[in-house]
Write a protein that holds these residues in place. Structure first.
Motif, PDB file in Angstrom:
ATOM      1  N   GLN A  65       0.898  -1.109  -0.048  1.00  0.00           N
ATOM      2  CA  GLN A  65      -0.065  -0.044  -0.108  1.00  0.00           C
ATOM      3  C   GLN A  65       0.956   1.281  -0.029  1.00  0.00           C
ATOM      4  OE1 GLN A  65      -1.239  -2.550   2.379  1.00  0.00           O
ATOM      5  NE2 GLN A  65      -2.094  -3.221   0.707  1.00  0.00           N
ATOM      6  N   ALA A  66       2.081   1.224  -0.151  1.00  0.00           N
ATOM      7  CA  ALA A  66       3.053   2.150  -0.113  1.00  0.00           C
ATOM      8  C   ALA A  66       2.743   3.401  -1.312  1.00  0.00           C
ATOM      9  CB  ALA A  66       4.636   2.014  -0.536  1.00  0.00           C
ATOM     10  N   GLY A  67       2.012   3.127  -2.401  1.00  0.00           N
ATOM     11  CA  GLY A  67       1.607   4.088  -3.300  1.00  0.00           C
ATOM     12  C   GLY A  67       0.580   4.968  -2.709  1.00  0.00           C
ATOM     13  N   GLU A  68      -0.423   4.224  -1.869  1.00  0.00           N
ATOM     14  CA  GLU A  68      -1.445   5.069  -1.252  1.00  0.00           C
ATOM     15  C   GLU A  68      -0.570   6.065  -0.221  1.00  0.00           C
ATOM     16  OE1 GLU A  68      -4.055   1.461  -1.090  1.00  0.00           O
ATOM     17  OE2 GLU A  68      -5.141   2.944   0.200  1.00  0.00           O
ATOM     18  N   VAL A  69       0.294   5.583   0.389  1.00  0.00           N
ATOM     19  CA  VAL A  69       0.714   6.578   1.521  1.00  0.00           C
ATOM     20  C   VAL A  69       1.500   7.623   0.865  1.00  0.00           C
ATOM     21  CG1 VAL A  69       2.648   6.487   3.361  1.00  0.00           C
ATOM     22  CG2 VAL A  69       1.211   4.605   3.081  1.00  0.00           C
ATOM     23  N   ASN A 118       7.646  16.722  -1.810  1.00  0.00           N
ATOM     24  CA  ASN A 118       8.708  15.702  -2.016  1.00  0.00           C
ATOM     25  C   ASN A 118       9.487  15.431  -0.726  1.00  0.00           C
ATOM     26  OD1 ASN A 118      10.581  14.216  -3.766  1.00  0.00           O
ATOM     27  ND2 ASN A 118      11.981  15.868  -2.800  1.00  0.00           N
ATOM     28  N   ARG A 119       9.977  16.416  -0.061  1.00  0.00           N
ATOM     29  CA  ARG A 119      10.663  16.143   1.320  1.00  0.00           C
ATOM     30  C   ARG A 119      10.041  15.210   2.286  1.00  0.00           C
ATOM     31  NH1 ARG A 119      11.207  17.357   6.057  1.00  0.00           N
ATOM     32  NH2 ARG A 119       9.352  18.759   6.008  1.00  0.00           N
ATOM     33  N   ARG A 120       8.596  15.320   2.329  1.00  0.00           N
ATOM     34  CA  ARG A 120       7.729  14.570   3.504  1.00  0.00           C
ATOM     35  C   ARG A 120       7.801  13.205   2.881  1.00  0.00           C
ATOM     36  NH1 ARG A 120       2.634  17.860   5.617  1.00  0.00           N
ATOM     37  NH2 ARG A 120       3.821  19.956   5.797  1.00  0.00           N
ATOM     38  N   VAL A 121       7.541  12.909   1.479  1.00  0.00           N
ATOM     39  CA  VAL A 121       7.370  11.686   1.098  1.00  0.00           C
ATOM     40  C   VAL A 121       8.860  10.891   1.058  1.00  0.00           C
ATOM     41  CG1 VAL A 121       6.756  10.349  -0.970  1.00  0.00           C
ATOM     42  CG2 VAL A 121       5.568  12.214  -0.626  1.00  0.00           C
ATOM     43  N   HIS A 122       9.817  11.746   0.588  1.00  0.00           N
ATOM     44  CA  HIS A 122      11.218  11.167   0.784  1.00  0.00           C
ATOM     45  C   HIS A 122      11.664  10.777   2.204  1.00  0.00           C
ATOM     46  CE1 HIS A 122      15.543  11.181   0.822  1.00  0.00           C
ATOM     47  NE2 HIS A 122      15.416  10.281  -0.378  1.00  0.00           N
ATOM     48  N   GLU A 123      11.393  11.569   3.112  1.00  0.00           N
ATOM     49  CA  GLU A 123      11.640  11.218   4.413  1.00  0.00           C
ATOM     50  C   GLU A 123      10.795   9.959   5.031  1.00  0.00           C
ATOM     51  OE1 GLU A 123      12.108  14.567   7.390  1.00  0.00           O
ATOM     52  OE2 GLU A 123      10.604  13.408   8.469  1.00  0.00           O
ATOM     53  N   ARG A 124       9.573   9.684   4.767  1.00  0.00           N
ATOM     54  CA  ARG A 124       8.884   8.733   5.279  1.00  0.00           C
ATOM     55  C   ARG A 124       9.318   7.501   4.480  1.00  0.00           C
ATOM     56  NH1 ARG A 124       3.516   7.806   6.769  1.00  0.00           N
ATOM     57  NH2 ARG A 124       3.195   5.529   7.036  1.00  0.00           N
ATOM     58  N   ALA A 125       9.713   7.617   3.289  1.00  0.00           N
ATOM     59  CA  ALA A 125      10.192   6.350   2.427  1.00  0.00           C
ATOM     60  C   ALA A 125      11.738   5.968   3.014  1.00  0.00           C
ATOM     61  CB  ALA A 125      10.443   6.852   1.135  1.00  0.00           C
ATOM     62  N   SER A 126      12.313   6.818   3.487  1.00  0.00           N
ATOM     63  CA  SER A 126      13.652   6.502   4.029  1.00  0.00           C
ATOM     64  C   SER A 126      13.655   6.025   5.459  1.00  0.00           C
ATOM     65  CB  SER A 126      14.732   7.954   4.012  1.00  0.00           C
ATOM     66  OG  SER A 126      14.260   8.595   2.784  1.00  0.00           O
ATOM     67  N   ALA A 173      10.469   1.268   6.621  1.00  0.00           N
ATOM     68  CA  ALA A 173      10.883   0.311   5.599  1.00  0.00           C
ATOM     69  C   ALA A 173       9.689  -0.328   4.742  1.00  0.00           C
ATOM     70  CB  ALA A 173      11.559  -0.909   6.424  1.00  0.00           C
ATOM     71  N   ALA A 174       8.590  -0.415   5.238  1.00  0.00           N
ATOM     72  CA  ALA A 174       7.347  -0.626   4.624  1.00  0.00           C
ATOM     73  C   ALA A 174       7.201   0.034   3.333  1.00  0.00           C
ATOM     74  CB  ALA A 174       6.052  -0.614   5.589  1.00  0.00           C
ATOM     75  N   THR A 175       7.862   1.439   3.456  1.00  0.00           N
ATOM     76  CA  THR A 175       7.260   2.267   2.319  1.00  0.00           C
ATOM     77  C   THR A 175       8.563   2.529   1.383  1.00  0.00           C
ATOM     78  OG1 THR A 175       7.682   4.288   3.393  1.00  0.00           O
ATOM     79  CG2 THR A 175       5.315   3.206   3.615  1.00  0.00           C
ATOM     80  N   SER A 176       9.509   1.765   1.534  1.00  0.00           N
ATOM     81  CA  SER A 176      10.817   2.103   0.874  1.00  0.00           C
ATOM     82  C   SER A 176      10.494   2.094  -0.575  1.00  0.00           C
ATOM     83  CB  SER A 176      11.838   1.092   1.493  1.00  0.00           C
ATOM     84  OG  SER A 176      12.974   1.246   0.401  1.00  0.00           O
ATOM     85  N   GLY A 177      11.175   2.920  -1.265  1.00  0.00           N
ATOM     86  CA  GLY A 177      10.936   3.123  -2.718  1.00  0.00           C
ATOM     87  C   GLY A 177       9.700   3.597  -3.270  1.00  0.00           C
ATOM     88  N   MET A 178       8.905   3.977  -2.301  1.00  0.00           N
ATOM     89  CA  MET A 178       7.628   4.634  -2.832  1.00  0.00           C
ATOM     90  C   MET A 178       7.759   6.037  -3.599  1.00  0.00           C
ATOM     91  SD  MET A 178       5.382   5.934   0.622  1.00  0.00           S
ATOM     92  CE  MET A 178       6.291   7.325   1.743  1.00  0.00           C
ATOM     93  N   GLY A 179       7.045   6.500  -4.194  1.00  0.00           N
ATOM     94  CA  GLY A 179       6.828   7.800  -4.769  1.00  0.00           C
ATOM     95  C   GLY A 179       5.439   8.167  -5.406  1.00  0.00           C
ATOM     96  N   ILE A 195       7.761   6.187 -15.318  1.00  0.00           N
ATOM     97  CA  ILE A 195       7.765   7.713 -15.420  1.00  0.00           C
ATOM     98  C   ILE A 195       9.408   7.905 -14.973  1.00  0.00           C
ATOM     99  CG2 ILE A 195       5.564   8.138 -14.972  1.00  0.00           C
ATOM    100  CD1 ILE A 195       6.384   8.620 -11.963  1.00  0.00           C
ATOM    101  N   THR A 196       9.635   9.185 -15.682  1.00  0.00           N
ATOM    102  CA  THR A 196      11.184   9.384 -15.338  1.00  0.00           C
ATOM    103  C   THR A 196      11.440  10.431 -14.109  1.00  0.00           C
ATOM    104  OG1 THR A 196      10.886  10.975 -17.002  1.00  0.00           O
ATOM    105  CG2 THR A 196      11.846   9.016 -17.684  1.00  0.00           C
ATOM    106  N   ARG A 197      10.424  10.877 -13.589  1.00  0.00           N
ATOM    107  CA  ARG A 197      10.386  11.709 -12.483  1.00  0.00           C
ATOM    108  C   ARG A 197       9.366  11.563 -11.680  1.00  0.00           C
ATOM    109  NH1 ARG A 197      10.572  18.063 -13.798  1.00  0.00           N
ATOM    110  NH2 ARG A 197      11.778  17.725 -15.921  1.00  0.00           N
ATOM    111  N   ALA A 198       9.646  11.325 -10.133  1.00  0.00           N
ATOM    112  CA  ALA A 198       8.796  11.084  -9.326  1.00  0.00           C
ATOM    113  C   ALA A 198       8.990  11.952  -7.883  1.00  0.00           C
ATOM    114  CB  ALA A 198       8.349   9.577  -8.907  1.00  0.00           C
ATOM    115  N   LEU A 199       7.973  12.122  -7.163  1.00  0.00           N
ATOM    116  CA  LEU A 199       8.129  12.607  -5.787  1.00  0.00           C
ATOM    117  C   LEU A 199       8.512  11.686  -4.911  1.00  0.00           C
ATOM    118  CD1 LEU A 199       6.960  15.550  -6.383  1.00  0.00           C
ATOM    119  CD2 LEU A 199       5.497  15.273  -4.410  1.00  0.00           C
ATOM    120  N   GLY A 200       9.685  11.887  -4.110  1.00  0.00           N
ATOM    121  CA  GLY A 200       9.526  10.902  -3.026  1.00  0.00           C
ATOM    122  C   GLY A 200      10.944  10.061  -3.073  1.00  0.00           C
ATOM    123  N   THR A 201      11.468   9.973  -4.462  1.00  0.00           N
ATOM    124  CA  THR A 201      12.791   8.943  -4.754  1.00  0.00           C
ATOM    125  C   THR A 201      14.031   9.607  -4.401  1.00  0.00           C
ATOM    126  OG1 THR A 201      12.330   9.502  -7.232  1.00  0.00           O
ATOM    127  CG2 THR A 201      11.355   7.658  -6.406  1.00  0.00           C
TER     128      THR A 201
END
Ligand code: MN
Length: 338
Positions: free
Chosen positions: A40-44, A74-82, A85-91, A156-162
């Motif tokens: 469900q990381a995409g939803e997050v 972007n900062r918030r999504v990236h921070e959560r993904a980092s 672990a359950a959301t690692s790599g999400m964007g 996609i070549t650009r995404a938020l969070g990665t």
């Protein structure tokens, strides 16, 4: 110029059990986020991004303000993904539109969620997809027709969070009264060709609820392979009354919890809505379903819900008949026994 009416609709589509799209429909701010990631990381990701946009009231500020907003998302999504672990790599993709007091509509975007404009009779795509196939088309290595059916068209070549920082595309359009803007996820633009989208908008220009319903229906009829979200807003004459929500502004989210999940999808059922999610973001459970309208179109292709309702009515009728038979038998037996 001000926002006349606006409307948002999201639908899981026919193949995905969950809905990883999120949207914002708070005039003068509109946005779409199409999340991606395991489980469900995409939803997050999409919910976090949409929430970041609505955390602070936005009234003007132009392209620079939108870049700030999207960078914060972007900062918030990236921070959560980092850190989770359950959301690692999400964007997530993000496409934001802000109707400014000076009559311009400012856009900021990352990814392949699109913005379109219907002005008079002319329909135009405003955003350039940040996708592999779009880049190949821009370099002349692929034709637009080849891109439409390319197996990797959703890469996609650009995404938020990665990444910790993000490159945001911005532009603004001087608005005219009567302009109808659409921002949508690829679940609509991949399934329904541009000319069909344009003709649906032309046909339902005065009723954005109906327009969004028809767009979602067209995407589902074409296969509904991805989550479908459409946010529509129209520009009207006059000044936006500050702090006064537009009465005509309504939003609605529908989620067909259909059991049409393809076995290859390997998707788990959606989790209960996380409490952190802003109510503007995919408020699937809290928003009433659309009014049932007995259109011939609908009757020709009943939805799963309608089929369920028909089945329930038939079951009830059968139960009543069985109960009457039992009653008659009991009365007869009782009568004979006397
Ligand atoms: Mn999508």
């Amino acid at each position: 110029m001000k926002v006349g009416s606006s409307y948002a609709r999201t639908d899981a589509g026919r193949k995905r059990r969950g809905n990883e799209d999120a949207y914002v429909c708070r005039p003068p701010l509109f946005a779409i986020a199409d999340g991606m990631g395991g489980a469900q990381a995409g939803e997050v990701a999409s919910a976090l991004a949409a929430e970041a946009l609505t955390d602070t009231p936005v009234d003007g500020g132009g392209e620079r303000r939108l870049v700030e907003l999207i960078r914060e998302a972007n900062r918030r999504v990236h921070e959560r993904a980092s850190t989770d672990a359950a959301t690692s790599g999400m964007g997530t993709t993000i496409t934001v539109a802000l109707v400014e007091d000076d009559g311009r509509v400012t856009f900021g975007h990352v990814g392949d969620s699109r913005a379109y404009l219907l002005r008079q009779d002319a329909f135009e795509q405003l955003t350039d997809d940040h996708s592999l196939v779009a880049e190949l088309v821009r370099r002349g290595e692929l034709s637009p027709a080849e891109a439409e059916v390319h197996p990797q068209r959703s890469v996609i070549t650009r995404a938020l969070g990665t990444d910790p920082d993000i490159d945001v595309d911005t532009f603004s359009v001087p608005a005219e009264a009567g302009d109808l803007f659409l921002i949508c996820s690829d679940g609509l633009s991949d399934m329904v060709d541009e000319e069909t989208i344009a003709s649906i908008l032309r046909a339902h220009r005065g009723d954005l609820a109906e327009a969004s319903r028809a767009l979602v229906q067209a995407a589902n009829r074409a296969g509904g392979e991805d989550n479908i979200t459409a946010v529509l807003f129209e520009i009207a004459e006059g000044d936006q009354a500050a702090g006064e929500p537009d009465e005509k502004t309504r939003e609605l989210a529908t989620s067909q919890d259909e059991d049409t999940l393809h076995p290859e999808d390997h998707v788990l059922p959606p989790p209960p809505a996380p409490s952190a999610v802003d109510t503007m973001v995919a408020p699937v459970d809290t928003i009433p379903p659309p009014p049932a309208d007995a259109e011939t179109e609908e009757a020709a292709a009943p939805s799963e819900d309608e089929e369920e309702a028909t089945f329930a009515r038939k079951a009830l009728a059968l139960a009543v008949i069985v109960a009457l038979c039992v009653l008659i038998v009991v009365l007869v037996v009782w009568g004979l026994a006397r």
